[in-house]
Design a protein around this motif. Structure first.
Motif, PDB file in Angstrom:
ATOM      1  N   GLY A 192     -12.058  43.227 -11.238  1.00  0.00           N
ATOM      2  CA  GLY A 192     -12.724  43.765 -12.409  1.00  0.00           C
ATOM      3  C   GLY A 192     -11.507  44.419 -13.132  1.00  0.00           C
ATOM      4  O   GLY A 192     -11.723  44.163 -14.495  1.00  0.00           O
ATOM      5  N   LYS A 193     -10.859  45.036 -12.728  1.00  0.00           N
ATOM      6  CA  LYS A 193      -9.862  46.068 -13.376  1.00  0.00           C
ATOM      7  C   LYS A 193      -8.848  44.951 -14.256  1.00  0.00           C
ATOM      8  O   LYS A 193      -8.437  44.883 -15.214  1.00  0.00           O
ATOM      9  N   GLN A 194      -8.370  43.931 -13.304  1.00  0.00           N
ATOM     10  CA  GLN A 194      -7.428  42.911 -13.706  1.00  0.00           C
ATOM     11  C   GLN A 194      -8.132  42.268 -14.784  1.00  0.00           C
ATOM     12  O   GLN A 194      -7.249  42.090 -15.868  1.00  0.00           O
ATOM     13  N   LYS A 195      -9.365  41.830 -15.120  1.00  0.00           N
ATOM     14  CA  LYS A 195     -10.228  41.326 -16.190  1.00  0.00           C
ATOM     15  C   LYS A 195     -10.122  42.301 -17.340  1.00  0.00           C
ATOM     16  O   LYS A 195      -9.647  41.919 -18.552  1.00  0.00           O
ATOM     17  N   MET A 196     -10.284  43.592 -17.000  1.00  0.00           N
ATOM     18  CA  MET A 196     -10.209  44.687 -18.235  1.00  0.00           C
ATOM     19  C   MET A 196      -8.889  44.696 -18.629  1.00  0.00           C
ATOM     20  O   MET A 196      -8.580  44.919 -19.859  1.00  0.00           O
ATOM     21  N   GLY A 197      -7.780  44.680 -17.851  1.00  0.00           N
ATOM     22  CA  GLY A 197      -6.258  44.835 -18.335  1.00  0.00           C
ATOM     23  C   GLY A 197      -6.116  43.516 -19.189  1.00  0.00           C
ATOM     24  O   GLY A 197      -5.183  43.783 -20.075  1.00  0.00           O
ATOM     25  N   ARG A 198      -6.533  42.678 -18.861  1.00  0.00           N
ATOM     26  CA  ARG A 198      -6.340  41.250 -19.704  1.00  0.00           C
ATOM     27  C   ARG A 198      -6.735  41.508 -21.012  1.00  0.00           C
ATOM     28  O   ARG A 198      -6.347  40.691 -21.975  1.00  0.00           O
ATOM     29  N   GLY A 199      -7.740  42.122 -21.070  1.00  0.00           N
ATOM     30  CA  GLY A 199      -8.496  42.467 -22.517  1.00  0.00           C
ATOM     31  C   GLY A 199      -8.161  43.830 -23.093  1.00  0.00           C
ATOM     32  O   GLY A 199      -9.255  44.558 -23.584  1.00  0.00           O
ATOM     33  N   TRP A 200      -7.125  44.236 -22.870  1.00  0.00           N
ATOM     34  CA  TRP A 200      -6.806  45.608 -23.606  1.00  0.00           C
ATOM     35  C   TRP A 200      -6.875  45.424 -25.195  1.00  0.00           C
ATOM     36  O   TRP A 200      -6.456  44.383 -25.509  1.00  0.00           O
ATOM     37  N   VAL A 201      -7.238  46.647 -25.470  1.00  0.00           N
ATOM     38  CA  VAL A 201      -7.573  46.564 -26.802  1.00  0.00           C
ATOM     39  C   VAL A 201      -6.551  47.572 -27.565  1.00  0.00           C
ATOM     40  O   VAL A 201      -6.093  47.349 -28.774  1.00  0.00           O
ATOM     41  N   ALA A 202      -6.569  48.806 -26.915  1.00  0.00           N
ATOM     42  CA  ALA A 202      -5.728  49.735 -27.670  1.00  0.00           C
ATOM     43  C   ALA A 202      -5.078  50.762 -26.727  1.00  0.00           C
ATOM     44  O   ALA A 202      -5.733  51.123 -25.771  1.00  0.00           O
ATOM     45  N   VAL A 203      -3.721  50.911 -27.141  1.00  0.00           N
ATOM     46  CA  VAL A 203      -3.070  51.888 -26.079  1.00  0.00           C
ATOM     47  C   VAL A 203      -2.346  52.698 -27.078  1.00  0.00           C
ATOM     48  O   VAL A 203      -1.848  52.410 -28.149  1.00  0.00           O
ATOM     49  N   ILE A 204      -2.318  54.154 -26.612  1.00  0.00           N
ATOM     50  CA  ILE A 204      -1.553  55.273 -27.213  1.00  0.00           C
ATOM     51  C   ILE A 204      -0.067  54.944 -27.214  1.00  0.00           C
ATOM     52  O   ILE A 204       0.382  54.470 -26.312  1.00  0.00           O
ATOM     53  N   ASN A 205       0.457  55.079 -28.527  1.00  0.00           N
ATOM     54  CA  ASN A 205       2.011  54.659 -28.675  1.00  0.00           C
ATOM     55  C   ASN A 205       2.895  55.737 -28.008  1.00  0.00           C
ATOM     56  O   ASN A 205       3.570  56.475 -28.948  1.00  0.00           O
TER      57      ASN A 205
END
Length: 225
Positions: A192-205
């Motif tokens: 499940g985490k791999q699926k979530m990772g592939r769907g990343w939306v926003a990450v602090i720069n």
């Protein structure tokens, strides 16, 4: 705070959610979290802080999309179309459309002994979202941390968001707390985490957040940003 945003993110879940809505909700949530006195964070556990972060993000998404927060405490999903405002409690417990949102602070190295206000990113070993059942198929996941700032106290901020709409039962672990009065929960498995990772939306720069989140969630910030 500045985020790297996945420009391809756009979903319809009874209402449209775009990168603009997400970015607006992130800033609204972070600004609200800074208004809470540091003494509050020092005297509540991380689970309660996660609840505050998640609740405010839900309200912010509802505000920016024209949706509403599910009116009942145990309602699912968390944010639903405005048309559900007058629905019965029975219907709201499993409304057919909407956005389910869950929040986590992640797992840190055993013995790190970090306190409220201390950034956890350099001791972070894993990111796991929990649910009360294994039937969650679509999830918008938040990650937060006490982000280092110039202030005397580092307030919590949302540091990354992920989304998957293809989760299956086997992406969730066995349910614990099935005996006694404990809350029944299941943790997301690596699939499940791999699926979530592939769907990343926003990450602090911030380089250390980007590097660690990409390693843990197995994704790459590329031309989608």
């Amino acid at each position: 705070m500045i985020y790297i945003i996945n420009s391809n993110f756009k979903i319809y879940c009874g209402f449209e959610v775009t990168t603009q809505h997400i970015e607006s909700a992130l800033y609204q949530t972070n600004e609200f979290l800074e208004t809470i006195p540091s003494t509050v964070y020092k005297n509540i556990d991380y689970k309660t802080t996660s609840s505050i972060v998640g609740s405010m993000f839900c309200q912010s998404i509802a505000n920016s999309t024209g949706a509403i927060v599910n009116p009942i405490e145990k309602g699912h999903p968390d944010v639903i179309p405005k048309a559900g405002e007058q629905a019965s409690e029975e219907v709201l417990r499993n409304y057919p459309m909407g956005l389910e949102i869950k929040c986590t602070v992640g797992n840190i190295t055993k013995g790190a002994n970090l306190r409220a206000g201390q950034p956890r990113i350099n001791s972070l070993e894993g990111i796991t979202w929990q649910a009360h059942h294994r039937e969650v198929k679509k999830l918008f996941g938040l990650v937060w941390d006490f982000v280092k700032s110039e202030h005397d106290f580092n307030h919590p901020k949302i540091t990354a968001t992920f989304y998957a709409d293809n989760l299956v039962t086997d992406d969730w672990g066995e349910i614990s707390g099935t005996e006694g009065r404990n809350t029944k929960v299941t943790g997301m498995k690596s699939s499940g985490k791999q699926k979530m990772g592939r769907g990343w939306v926003a990450v602090i720069n911030e380089s250390y957040y980007k590097d660690i989140y990409q390693k843990i969630m197995r994704f790459s910030i590329d031309d989608k940003a």
